[in-house]
Design an enzyme around this catalytic site. Structure first.
Site: not given
Ligand code: NAD
Length: 477
Positions: A153, A227-228, A231-232, A249, A283, A457
Site C-alpha cells: 500500500n 503487513g496483515s 501473515t503476522g 506492524e 493501515c 517503530e
Molecule cells: P501481507 O501480509 O499479505 O503481505 C505483506 C508482506 O509479507 C509482503 O511483502 C508479502 O510478500 C509478505 N509475506 C506474505 N506471506 C508471508 C509469510 N508467510 N511469511 C513472510 N512474509 C510473507 O499484507 P498486504 O496485503 O501486502 O498489506 C495489507 C495489510 O498490511 C493490511 O492488513 C494493512 O492494515 C497492513 N498494514 C499495516 C501497517 C502498519 O504499520 N501497521 C502498514 C501498512 C499496512
C-alpha cells in the site's frame, strides 16, 4: 502523459552482495489502473537467497565494528539519492501501486522527512551505577541480520523507513518489498547501491514464496514486518524456532468518534480523506465512523457532498483523486464485502462512479448505519467502502470502538479537550489522534496494540527495536 517520467518497461535489479543482479528468474509487474505489464522484477531463487544471507552474515562484523559516525555518513546519503530521482520514483509508484501522482510525491516527501531525522539517531548509553566499588553501564548493541518485509500500500515509505535505524545501529539488512509492488523500492536500491560495503544492505524481490523463505532462514536474527495480521501470525510462529526478534506492524480497523459539538461539515471533509485517501488502503485509515446522534444526518450529508466531488480513476491522470485497488485479490475482497452489504439489505447512503475494468476500480461507497455485527464493520475492508454508525453516549461509543481484535489507531473529533483526553486514554489503540488523522512523526512511537502488532517503530523504538541491551559491570579495584 504525467506518468512518462520513467523508461518503460521498468527493469529493475536486486542488490546482492554489492552487485546489481537481474536474477535467474523474472516476474511481471502490472499497473492496477490498466492491468498492463509495466515492467519486470527479479524472482529471487533459493540459491540467490542463500547467497544473500551469506553476504549479510559476512558483512555484519565489519559493519558493526565501524564507528557510528562512519555508518551515519553512509546512511545520510540515501535521502539525497532519492530526492535526485523523486519524479522518476513517484511515477513508478503511481504505475505499480495505483495511487495518484500527488500522493506518490507525498509518500516520498514523507519518507525523506523520516530519513533526515533517522540519520541523527544515537545509540543510548545508560550508566546504572557509578560507585567506588563498580561502574555498571548498559549499551545498545546490534542484533545481526535484519530482514525487513513490507506491503503494497505504501511500497516506498513502509520499506525504506525500516532501513536507516537498523543500519545505523550496526546491523546488516535484507529488504523484501511486496511481490505486487517491487519496482520503486528496487529502483531506490539501485540508486544507493554504492553507498555501502557489499552485503550491508541488500534488496531482493520475489513471489509469494520469498517471504516464508526469508523469515524461516536461520541467518535472520530479527524480522521487521509490516503487513496483515494473518501473515503476522505466521511470521511469529516461524520465528519461534530460533527466537528471532520481531517487530510486527499489522492490520487495523480504526474507529473515528465524531462527537456532536463539532461542525459536521468541517469534520466531514477531514474524516472523508482519513477514510478514502489511497483508496482506503492505509493501515491507519478511519475504517468505522461513529457519529453522535444529534449531528448524524448533517454529518452524513456533508460526507456525501464531499464524496460527490471525488473522481475515481487512473492515478496518473491529473484530476483523479482516488485510484484503483492495488491488486486483484484485494479487489475481489472489497467487491465481496460490497456484495455482503447488498445481500444483507444495508442502506447505501452513497455510491459514486468508477471506471469499468480492466483496472481494479471500486466506487466510493458509504454504508448508512449498518449493525455492529456487519462484516463491513467487523473486518478491515482496506478499500473505499465506509460504514457510518450512530451513537448516543461516550461510554457506549468507547465500548463499541474497542470491540475488535485490532488496536492500531483511532481518531476523536470534538471541541471538548477534557473529553478528548479522557476518551483517548480509554481507547485500545497504539495511536490516538484528536481533531486530525494519519499524522506520523519519526519522533513518536508507532505500533499496534492487541492483534495490530508487536513492538513499535520510530521514537525511542527506532533504535531500541533494532538493538538489544548489553550491560557491562566493571569492579573497581
Ligand atoms: P501481507 O501480509 O499479505 O503481505 C505483506 C508482506 O509479507 C509482503 O511483502 C508479502 O510478500 C509478505 N509475506 C506474505 N506471506 C508471508 C509469510 N508467510 N511469511 C513472510 N512474509 C510473507 O499484507 P498486504 O496485503 O501486502 O498489506 C495489507 C495489510 O498490511 C493490511 O492488513 C494493512 O492494515 C497492513 N498494514 C499495516 C501497517 C502498519 O504499520 N501497521 C502498514 C501498512 C499496512
Amino acid at each position: 502523459m504525467p506518468d512518462g517520467a520513467f523508461a518503460r518497461p521498468v527493469t529493475v535489479n536486486m542488490l546482492i552482495d554489492g552487485a546489481l543482479v537481474p536474477g535467474a528468474a523474472r516476474m511481471e509487474v502490472i499497473n492496477p489502473a490498466t492491468t498492463e505489464v509495466i515492467g519486470t522484477a527479479p524472482r529471487c531463487t533459493q540459491a540467490e537467497l542463500s547467497q544473500v544471507m551469506q553476504a549479510a552474515r559476512a558483512a555484519y562484523p565489519g559493519w558493526a565494528a565501524l564507528d557510528i559516525e562512519e555508518r551515519r555518513a553512509a546512511v545520510s546519503q540515501i535521502k539525497p539519492a532519492i530526492e535526485a530521482h523523486a519524479d522518476e520514483i513517484a511515477a513508478i509508484q503511481t504505475a505499480e501501486q495505483g495511487k495518484t501522482l500527488t500522493a506518490a510525491r507525498g509518500e516520498l516527501a514523507s519518507l525523506t522527512r523520516f530519513l533526515a531525522r533517522q540519520a541523527t539517531l544515537e545509540l543510548p548509553i545508560v550508566v546504572n551505577e557509578d560507585t567506588p566499588e563498580r561502574i555498571s553501564t548498559t549499551y545498545r548493541v546490534p542484533l545481526g541480520v535484519v530482514a525487513a518485509i513490507s506491503p503494497w500500500n505504501f511500497p516506498v515509505l513502509l520499506a525504506w523507513w525500516k532501513i536507516v535505524p537498523a543500519l545505523l545501529a550496526g546491523n546488516t539488512v535484507v529488504l523484501k518489498p511486496a511481490p505486487q509492488t517491487p519496482l520503486a523500492a528496487l529502483r531506490i536500491a539501485e540508486l544507493v547501491a554504492k553507498l555501502f560495503p557489499a552485503g550491508v544492505l541488500q534488496v531482493i524481490s520475489g513471489g509469494d514464496e520469498l517471504g516464508p523463505w526469508l523469515t524461516a532462514h536461520p541467518e535472520v536474527d530479527k524480522i521487521s514486518f509490516t503487513g496483515s495480521t494473518a501473515t503476522g501470525r505466521k511470521v511469529m510462529e516461524g520465528a519461534g524456532a530460533s527466537l528471532k526478534r520481531l517487530t510486527l506492524e499489522l492490520g487495523g480497523n480504526d474507529p473515528a468518534l465524531v462527537f456532536d459539538d463539532v461542525d459536521p461539515v468541517a469534520a466531514a471533509t477531514k474524516v472523508f480523506w482519513a477514510a478514502f485517501a489511497n483508496a482506503g488502503q492505509i493501515c491507519i485509515a478511519s475504517k468505522r465512523i461513529y457519529v453522535q446522534r444529534a449531528i448524524y444526518p448533517a454529518f452524513r450529508d456533508a460526507l456525501i457532498a464531499v464524496a460527490q466531488q471525488v473522481k475515481v480513476g487512473n492515478g496518473a491522470e491529473p484530476d483523479t483523486m482516488v485510484g484503483p485497488i492495488q491488486n486483484r485479490t484485494q479487489f475481489d475482497r472489497v467487491t465481496e464485502l460490497l456484495a455482503d452489504c447488498r445481500s444483507n439489505g444495508y442502506d447505501f447512503a452513497f455510491q459514486g462512479a468508477a471506471p469499468q475494468g480492466p483496472g481494479f476500480f471500486v466506487p466510493v461507497t458509504i454504508i448508512d448505519n449498518p449493525p455492529d455485527s456487519a462484516r463491513i464493520v467487523r473486518e478491515e475492508q482496506f478499500g473505499p467502502v465506509l460504514p457510518l454508525m450512530v451513537f448516543d453516549t461516550e461510554d457506549e461509543v468507547i465500548a463499541r470502538a474497542n470491540d475488535t481484535e485490532y488496536g492500531l489507531a483511532a481518531t476523536i473529533w470534538t471541541e471538548d479537550m477534557e473529553r478528548a483526553a479522557r476518551v483517548s486514554r480509554r481507547l485500545e489503540a497504539g495511536t490516538v489522534w484528536i481533531n486530525e488523522a494519519i499524522y506520523l512523526s519519526p519522533d513518536a512511537a508507532f505500533g499496534g496494540r492487541k492483534q495490530s502488532g508487536l513492538g513499535a517503530e520510530h521514537g525511542d523504538d527506532a533504535i531500541l527495536s533494532v538493538t538489544e541491551p548489553q550491560t557491562v559491570v566493571m569492579r573497581r579495584a
